[in-house]
Design an enzyme around this catalytic site. Structure first.
Site, mmCIF file in Angstrom:
data_model
loop_
_atom_site.group_PDB
_atom_site.id
_atom_site.type_symbol
_atom_site.label_atom_id
_atom_site.label_comp_id
_atom_site.label_asym_id
_atom_site.label_seq_id
_atom_site.Cartn_x
_atom_site.Cartn_y
_atom_site.Cartn_z
ATOM 1 N N ASN A 39 1.016 -1.244 0.524
ATOM 2 C CA ASN A 39 -0.248 -0.199 0.287
ATOM 3 C C ASN A 39 0.916 1.075 -0.194
ATOM 4 O OD1 ASN A 39 -1.711 2.343 0.591
ATOM 5 N ND2 ASN A 39 -3.373 1.175 1.015
ATOM 6 N N HIS A 50 -3.288 0.926 -3.556
ATOM 7 C CA HIS A 50 -3.487 -0.241 -2.417
ATOM 8 C C HIS A 50 -2.176 -1.073 -3.079
ATOM 9 C CE1 HIS A 50 -7.830 0.686 -0.917
ATOM 10 N NE2 HIS A 50 -7.190 1.477 -1.631
ATOM 11 N N GLU A 52 -2.994 -4.394 -3.402
ATOM 12 C CA GLU A 52 -3.146 -5.603 -4.091
ATOM 13 C C GLU A 52 -2.700 -5.281 -5.726
ATOM 14 O OE1 GLU A 52 -5.920 -6.818 -0.877
ATOM 15 O OE2 GLU A 52 -5.058 -4.843 -1.899
ATOM 16 N N CYS A 77 -10.044 -4.796 -0.768
ATOM 17 C CA CYS A 77 -11.613 -4.008 -0.731
ATOM 18 C C CYS A 77 -12.434 -4.101 -1.753
ATOM 19 C CB CYS A 77 -10.510 -2.197 -0.341
ATOM 20 S SG CYS A 77 -9.844 -2.083 -1.822
ATOM 21 N N CYS A 80 -10.149 -3.337 -5.090
ATOM 22 C CA CYS A 80 -9.265 -4.672 -5.487
ATOM 23 C C CYS A 80 -10.054 -6.097 -6.069
ATOM 24 C CB CYS A 80 -8.289 -4.731 -3.717
ATOM 25 S SG CYS A 80 -7.243 -2.882 -4.273
#
Length: 144
Positions: A39, A50, A52, A77, A80
């Site tokens: 992140n 983020h 990912e 989230c 993602c």
């Protein structure tokens, strides 16, 4: 702990050392890491950086993602998770889903296999971070 989740945890720790949010991610194909990241919302002043997304960005353009597995220290989230579904990543290995877990049903409903490890190390990373930086965490999950 397998080497891929350990690599994601290492990324999360790097993000925290940089003053950011300790969430790390790794994209693997077979026995190789093709992308890794953490992140960087704080570091890059980028609301969609983020862990990912950073790992996928660092993997570069791939012909297919259908033969990959995404490892992440925290349940993704919805942003993602949507990217995982869009890229047809078939499996996500999650370090922990206690702190944040709202996209599980969404991922599964789109055919993504989700393996939750319930890693004490991942839980502790987030607990320590949220205790030290509650405002930053609430900003990250849009709860301000």
């Amino acid at each position: 702990m397998d080497i891929f989740m350990q690599a994601a945890i290492d990324e999360a720790r790097q993000g925290r050392r940089e003053g950011g949010i300790p969430i790390g991610s790794v994209l693997r194909r077979g026995n190789d890491i093709v992308g890794r990241g953490h992140n960087k919302r704080v570091q890059d002043l980028d609301p969609i950086a983020h862990g990912e997304m950073d790992a996928l960005r660092n993997a570069g353009r791939q012909r297919t993602y259908r033969d990959t597995v995404l490892y992440t220290t925290l349940m993704p989230c919805y942003m993602c998770a949507g990217t995982i579904v869009q890229f047809k990543i078939p499996k996500v290995v999650v370090g922990e889903a206690q702190t944040f877990g709202e996209s599980l049903d969404f991922l599964q409903s789109h055919g993504v296999e989700v393996e939750i490890l319930n890693s004490p190390e991942c839980v502790e990373l987030m607990r320590e971070f949220i205790e030290a930086e509650p405002t930053l965490w609430n900003e990250d999950i849009m709860e301000l």
